[in-house]
Enzyme design. Structure first.
Site, PDB file in Angstrom:
ATOM      1  N   ASP A   1       1.048  -1.417  -0.099  1.00  0.00           N
ATOM      2  CA  ASP A   1       0.534  -0.135  -0.141  1.00  0.00           C
ATOM      3  C   ASP A   1       0.553   1.534   0.000  1.00  0.00           C
ATOM      4  OD1 ASP A   1      -1.579   2.000   0.825  1.00  0.00           O
ATOM      5  OD2 ASP A   1      -3.060   0.686   1.625  1.00  0.00           O
TER       6      ASP A   1
ATOM      7  N   HIS B   1     -12.481   6.071   1.580  1.00  0.00           N
ATOM      8  CA  HIS B   1     -13.099   6.815   2.333  1.00  0.00           C
ATOM      9  C   HIS B   1     -12.741   8.110   0.809  1.00  0.00           C
ATOM     10  CE1 HIS B   1      -8.158   6.911   1.727  1.00  0.00           C
ATOM     11  NE2 HIS B   1      -8.162   5.883   1.694  1.00  0.00           N
TER      12      HIS B   1
ATOM     13  N   HIS C   1      -7.949  10.058   5.535  1.00  0.00           N
ATOM     14  CA  HIS C   1      -9.582  10.196   5.068  1.00  0.00           C
ATOM     15  C   HIS C   1      -9.726  11.125   5.711  1.00  0.00           C
ATOM     16  CE1 HIS C   1      -8.891   5.842   6.080  1.00  0.00           C
ATOM     17  NE2 HIS C   1      -7.932   6.581   6.465  1.00  0.00           N
TER      18      HIS C   1
HETATM   19 MN    MN Z   1      -7.482   4.026   1.421  1.00  0.00          MN
HETATM   20 MN    MN Z   2      -3.880   1.958   0.971  1.00  0.00          MN
END
Ligand code: MN
Ligand code: MN
Length: 303
Positions: free
Chosen positions: A85, A158, A166
């Protein structure tokens, strides 16, 4: 959305996608050090002209929020299911994307990888102003279910704001009945987590990922130095090894203890599937329009 900002997001997205693929490729070879892989990704983000928002990974039943410490000796093993990620920003304009690889030549969890890709693709097809959030969730859930899996209900996509991962709205990965509608110009990340487990995660083990919440006065010099050092992240995440390398393990630990006790720094421990299920994930960031701009999608992304 401002055209200049759009251009910057496309730039950040391209870097995020590139580094995600490079990291995933490294980790897909058995015996790759997690520490080396994440150090490499951070360096690549900078080399390609981006700023590091984060470089994170997660293995097997861990869904997210794993970042190696400087003495982490873990390596990838045949059959491991690894999520990569990557968060890249340019002056706070954020690109957030993720993919899953299976280490070595194992085919065991290929279908679950496919399910998460399908879930992401299906949801993106529905992205336009006016789409209710529950519908994006349902699309993801039904793709997971179609291949015999489920989604992780307490993880979600998000909205994204400048310097804010977020942004305030969550994009569910099941029909949570949220009738909130997508709006033109929103920046959103969609990220289905698919599992052969129960479909829930909980925090597991010590955190190595942190963010500064509310700033206020601190006493110890250690805490002060850490706050000063992470100021450049402007509220984006930072990880333990940045601090231990800069200040040494003892001072970093002391300073971080104080910052957490005072509620200045929030910790984000690894998130593991409650029943030990394997978890896969894919993620893209996009700008909501009639034809959305999926700005982390490059030729390398088949999803
Ligand atoms: Mn994310
Ligand atoms: Mn992510």
């Amino acid at each position: 959305m401002d055209l200049e900002v759009q251009k910057i997001l496309l730039q950040a997205g391209k870097i995020a996608s590139q580094v995600k693929h490079e990291g995933a490729k490294k980790l897909s070879k058995p015996g790759t050090s997690f520490l080396e892989a994440m150090d490499y990704c951070e360096q690549r983000i900078k080399d390609l002209g981006g700023q590091i928002a984060w470089a994170q990974m997660a293995v097997n039943d861990t869904a997210a929020h794993y970042c190696p410490t400087e003495d982490d000796t873990s390596v990838s093993k045949e059959g491991d299911v690894i999520k990569v990620d990557m968060g890249v920003h340019i002056n706070g304009h954020l690109a957030d994307n993720a993919m899953t690889v299976i280490v070595g030549s194992s085919n065991e969890h290929k279908e679950m990888v496919k399910a998460a890709q399908n879930a992401l693709k299906s949801a993106i097809k529905l992205v336009r102003p006016g789409t209710p959030l529950w519908q994006l969730g349902e699309a993801q859930y039904s793709e997971a279910e179609a291949l015999g899996f489920t989604t992780v209900k307490n993880l979600s996509g998000h909205t994204i704001e400048r310097y804010q991962v977020h942004g305030g709205n969550s994009i569910p990965s099941f029909n949570n009945k949220d009738k909130t509608e997508l709006k033109e110009g929103w920046q959103i990340a969609i990220e289905p987590f698919v599992t052969n487990g129960q479909g829930l995660i909980k925090e597991k083990g010590p955190a190595t990922i942190f963010m500064v919440g509310k700033e206020r006065g601190v006493r110890s010099p250690y805490a002060k130095k850490i706050l000063e050092y992470v100021k450049s992240q402007q509220g984006l995440p930072f990880t333990t090894r940045w601090l231990t390398r800069q200040f040494g393990k003892g001072p970093a630990a002391l300073g971080m203890r104080e910052l957490q006790q005072l509620g200045i720094v929030r910790s984000y421990p690894p998130l593991a599937e409650v029943s030990g299920g394997i978890v896969t994930q894919f993620e893209h960031s996009m700008i909501v329009k009639d034809k959305p701009i999926v700005y982390t999608r490059t030729e390398q992304d088949e999803w």
